[in-house]
Design an enzyme around this catalytic site. Structure first.
Site, PDB file in Angstrom:
ATOM      1  N   HIS A  98      -3.095  88.216  10.615  1.00  0.00           N
ATOM      2  CA  HIS A  98      -3.838  89.027   9.598  1.00  0.00           C
ATOM      3  C   HIS A  98      -2.911  89.548   8.569  1.00  0.00           C
ATOM      4  O   HIS A  98      -2.995  89.210   7.212  1.00  0.00           O
ATOM      5  CB  HIS A  98      -4.924  90.259  10.100  1.00  0.00           C
ATOM      6  CG  HIS A  98      -5.244  91.011   8.828  1.00  0.00           C
ATOM      7  ND1 HIS A  98      -6.986  90.778   9.121  1.00  0.00           N
ATOM      8  CD2 HIS A  98      -5.289  91.695   8.065  1.00  0.00           C
ATOM      9  CE1 HIS A  98      -7.308  91.371   8.067  1.00  0.00           C
ATOM     10  NE2 HIS A  98      -6.386  91.868   7.179  1.00  0.00           N
ATOM     11  N   GLU A  99      -1.992  90.261   8.708  1.00  0.00           N
ATOM     12  CA  GLU A  99      -0.879  90.520   7.735  1.00  0.00           C
ATOM     13  C   GLU A  99       0.095  89.754   7.222  1.00  0.00           C
ATOM     14  O   GLU A  99       0.275  89.819   6.203  1.00  0.00           O
ATOM     15  CB  GLU A  99       0.156  91.822   8.447  1.00  0.00           C
ATOM     16  CG  GLU A  99      -0.816  92.863   9.071  1.00  0.00           C
ATOM     17  CD  GLU A  99      -1.945  93.600   8.180  1.00  0.00           C
ATOM     18  OE1 GLU A  99      -1.538  93.317   6.676  1.00  0.00           O
ATOM     19  OE2 GLU A  99      -3.053  94.147   8.794  1.00  0.00           O
ATOM     20  N   HIS A 102      -1.694  88.093   4.367  1.00  0.00           N
ATOM     21  CA  HIS A 102      -1.334  88.771   3.116  1.00  0.00           C
ATOM     22  C   HIS A 102       0.034  88.640   2.654  1.00  0.00           C
ATOM     23  O   HIS A 102       0.302  88.498   1.385  1.00  0.00           O
ATOM     24  CB  HIS A 102      -1.599  90.304   3.696  1.00  0.00           C
ATOM     25  CG  HIS A 102      -3.005  90.809   3.755  1.00  0.00           C
ATOM     26  ND1 HIS A 102      -4.150  90.280   2.847  1.00  0.00           N
ATOM     27  CD2 HIS A 102      -3.504  91.841   4.577  1.00  0.00           C
ATOM     28  CE1 HIS A 102      -5.014  90.947   3.483  1.00  0.00           C
ATOM     29  NE2 HIS A 102      -4.804  91.636   4.506  1.00  0.00           N
TER      30      HIS A 102
END
Length: 219
Positions: A98-99, A102
């Protein structure tokens, strides 16, 4: 996010991250994103760009991406509440992926997470969609694909809205929903660097193999 140093406590979390990154256990989600970031000129050094710390107990988060320092921050003290090692591994794999979405978005497009709500919402949609947090098990048969796609979109919408509101708490629920609806399909259908939306882990594995072999037949 405030961090509290806890060097001696981070060893097990670092071991888990190293396992996820290892050739034997490498996550196809994490693997694709790390390869793509390297190709985009943002090579990931796990010990420099993946930071493991104790996070403030008042924040109900497991991690985040610090775009100012180009670091994924993982909150090891939050994982103490996850009792089963398998669940810890699965949650860490999903969180790290997820990170890294980003981080990839910041690398390729210099996304403004702090002052541009549209940028943040779009990246949260992509992170929820491409990190594995909304995938079904990989043993589903083809006849259930429509149901899987429907579940995946619903899960992504909920996860993106939840993450967005955690960072923009002053926004009302209606305002957040309206922004989600405005950007959802354009951002959901942007599945770079994958070659498809990975609805299952098997699809993520196929996408990872395709990424690694993308130049194989070029002359």
């Amino acid at each position: 996010m405030r961090h509290e140093n806890g060097k001696d406590k981070t060893g097990k979390t670092r071991e888990m991250v190293n396992k996820i990154l290892s050739l034997k256990h490498k996550s196809p989600f994490v693997g694709t994103l790390i390869e793509a970031m390297s190709d985009a000129g943002c090579k990931v050094n796990p010990y420099k760009h993946i930071c493991i710390e104790d996070c403030h107990s008042n924040f109900n988060i497991f991690g985040g991406f610090d775009s100012e320092n180009n670091q994924v921050v993982l909150c090891q003290n939050k994982f103490d509440d996850v009792y089963l090692d398998f669940d810890k591994f699965a949650q860490m794999e999903s969180l790290l992926s997820h990170e890294l979405v980003h981080a990839f978005d910041h690398c390729r497009a210099n996304v403004d997470f702090y002052t541009n709500p549209k940028h943040l919402m779009c990246s949260e949609i992509r992170a929820a969609s491409l990190s594995g947090q909304c995938t079904y098990g990989s043993n589903l048969i083809e006849s259930t694909l429509n149901a899987v796609q429907s579940y995946h979109k619903t899960c992504v919408r909920k996860a993106a809205l939840r993450s967005f509101r955690a960072l923009f708490p002053a926004w009302s629920l209606d305002q957040s929903y309206n922004l989600l609806n405005e950007v959802f399909y354009s951002c959901y259908n942007d599945f770079s660097p994958f070659d498809r939306i990975p609805l299952t882990k098997k699809q993520a594995e196929l996408s990872y193999k395709a990424y690694l072999n993308r130049h194989r037949y070029k002359v």
